[in-house]
Design an enzyme around this catalytic site. Structure first.
Site, PDB file in Angstrom:
ATOM      1  N   SER A   7      28.396  31.851  36.424  1.00 12.04           N
ATOM      2  CA  SER A   7      29.828  32.014  36.686  1.00 12.04           C
ATOM      3  C   SER A   7      30.104  33.403  37.236  1.00 12.04           C
ATOM      4  O   SER A   7      29.468  34.387  36.832  1.00 12.04           O
ATOM      5  CB  SER A   7      30.646  31.812  35.413  1.00 12.04           C
ATOM      6  OG  SER A   7      32.013  32.143  35.632  1.00 12.04           O
TER       7      SER A   7
ATOM      8  N   TYR B 179      32.944  34.380  27.384  1.00 13.77           N
ATOM      9  CA  TYR B 179      32.444  33.468  28.424  1.00 13.77           C
ATOM     10  C   TYR B 179      31.642  34.241  29.468  1.00 13.77           C
ATOM     11  O   TYR B 179      30.537  33.839  29.857  1.00 13.77           O
ATOM     12  CB  TYR B 179      33.614  32.743  29.080  1.00 13.77           C
ATOM     13  CG  TYR B 179      33.205  31.745  30.130  1.00 13.77           C
ATOM     14  CD1 TYR B 179      32.789  30.467  29.788  1.00 13.77           C
ATOM     15  CD2 TYR B 179      33.218  32.089  31.486  1.00 13.77           C
ATOM     16  CE1 TYR B 179      32.400  29.549  30.763  1.00 13.77           C
ATOM     17  CE2 TYR B 179      32.835  31.178  32.459  1.00 13.77           C
ATOM     18  CZ  TYR B 179      32.427  29.911  32.093  1.00 13.77           C
ATOM     19  OH  TYR B 179      32.048  29.017  33.053  1.00 13.77           O
TER      20      TYR B 179
END
Length: 299
Positions: A152, A165
């Site tokens: 990501s 995250y």
């Protein structure tokens, strides 16, 4: 979808495959001929047939493919071995691992408890680690395997409200590169995919015409190629979204000294020449040269 690779006889595990990107990967793997273990955790009170994993499996079987459901929670340390065992018992082998499961986060660091941070990190990173670690000996010993981990941009650049995250995905990037260094000579190709797609996880951010362009089906062709025998890259982090693709590189500037102090040197680094390095040894050897030493290996 056209141009599917031939994955006949291959067996894949896909985590987070009940919805969104993982579901698309599972459907396309099956269309390409692979048998698929479809993993997605069970929500409280759900019967087997009601789960998203079972619905994806039913769709694959209805189209003539082969698939079984798995409901392991990826953050559970035993989950990786359970999924590998499921693949072996159902289909007799394992060739492809797609570690896709993740937990969303949209909360500032100062509002998170350590336990809440770990809940997101454990799914995003340890959920990947558990599966890859369990699959690794099989893929390595048979001299062939394909591992794709979900990365990501939040892990590369940082993003407000996504500390856990982002940290999990930064760790995934490091694992991709390290395992590629260890596995490529054994026929195990390890890569990361950093997707942009309209999914239940991103539905509040990717809307309207963007949602129509950024569908999971425009990421999946890259994942299937990386899962195929045609894949000849390892250690790459690749961005995919809207039918377009990028390659991620880690760069460092050339080194500078600091005769006018650290603040001046930091300002000059902003405009300094930059270079990508294939590995940490190369990065250090170039620094040795800049410091007037001979490199340990040619640079």
């Amino acid at each position: 979808m056209s141009g599917l690779p031939d994955l006949s006889g291959r067996v894949a595990i896909v985590t987070g495959a009940g919805k969104g990107l993982g579901r698309q990967y599972a459907l396309d793997l099956a269309r390409a001929g692979a048998a698929v273990v479809v993993n997605n955790r069970r929500h409280p009170g759900e019967a087997d047939a009601e789960t998203s994993a079972a619905r994806t499996v039913a769709e694959i079987i209805q189209a003539g493919g082969r698939a079984v459901a798995d409901w392991s929670a990826v953050q559970d340390p035993a989950s990786g071995q359970q999924m590998v065992d499921r693949a072996i018992s159902a289909f007799g082998r394992l060739d492809i691992v797609i570690a896709n499961a993740a937990a969303p986060q949209a909360r500032s660091f100062h509002k998170l408890t350590v336990d809440e941070f770990r809940a997101v990190f454990d799914v995003g990173f340890l959920g990947t680690l558990h599966l890859v670690h369990a699959a690794w000996p099989i893929l390595r010993d048979q001299g062939h395997g394909r591992i794709i981990m979900t990365s990501s941009s939040a892990g590369r650049y940082g993003q407000h409200g996504m500390s856990a995250y982002g940290a999990s995905k930064s760790a995934v990037d490091s694992l991709v590169r390290t395992l590629a260094a260890e596995g490529t000579s054994k026929g195990v190709m390890v890569n990361g995919v950093s997707p942009y797609a309209h999914t239940p996880m991103t539905a509040s951010h990717i809307t309207g015409e963007m949602a129509e362009a950024f569908v999971p089906a425009r990421v999946s062709p890259l994942v299937l190629w990386l899962a195929s025998d045609a894949c000849d890259v390892s250690g790459s982090i690749l961005v995919a979204g809207g039918g377009r693709f990028r390659s991620v590189e880690t760069v460092e500037t050339v080194s500078l000294d600091a005769p006018e102090g650290i603040g001046d040197m930091i300002a000059r680094l902003a405009d300094a020449e930059r270079a990508a390095h294939p590995n940490s040894n190369h990065a250090f050897d170039t620094l040795l040269v800049e410091c007037g030493f001979a490199p340990r290996a040619p640079v």
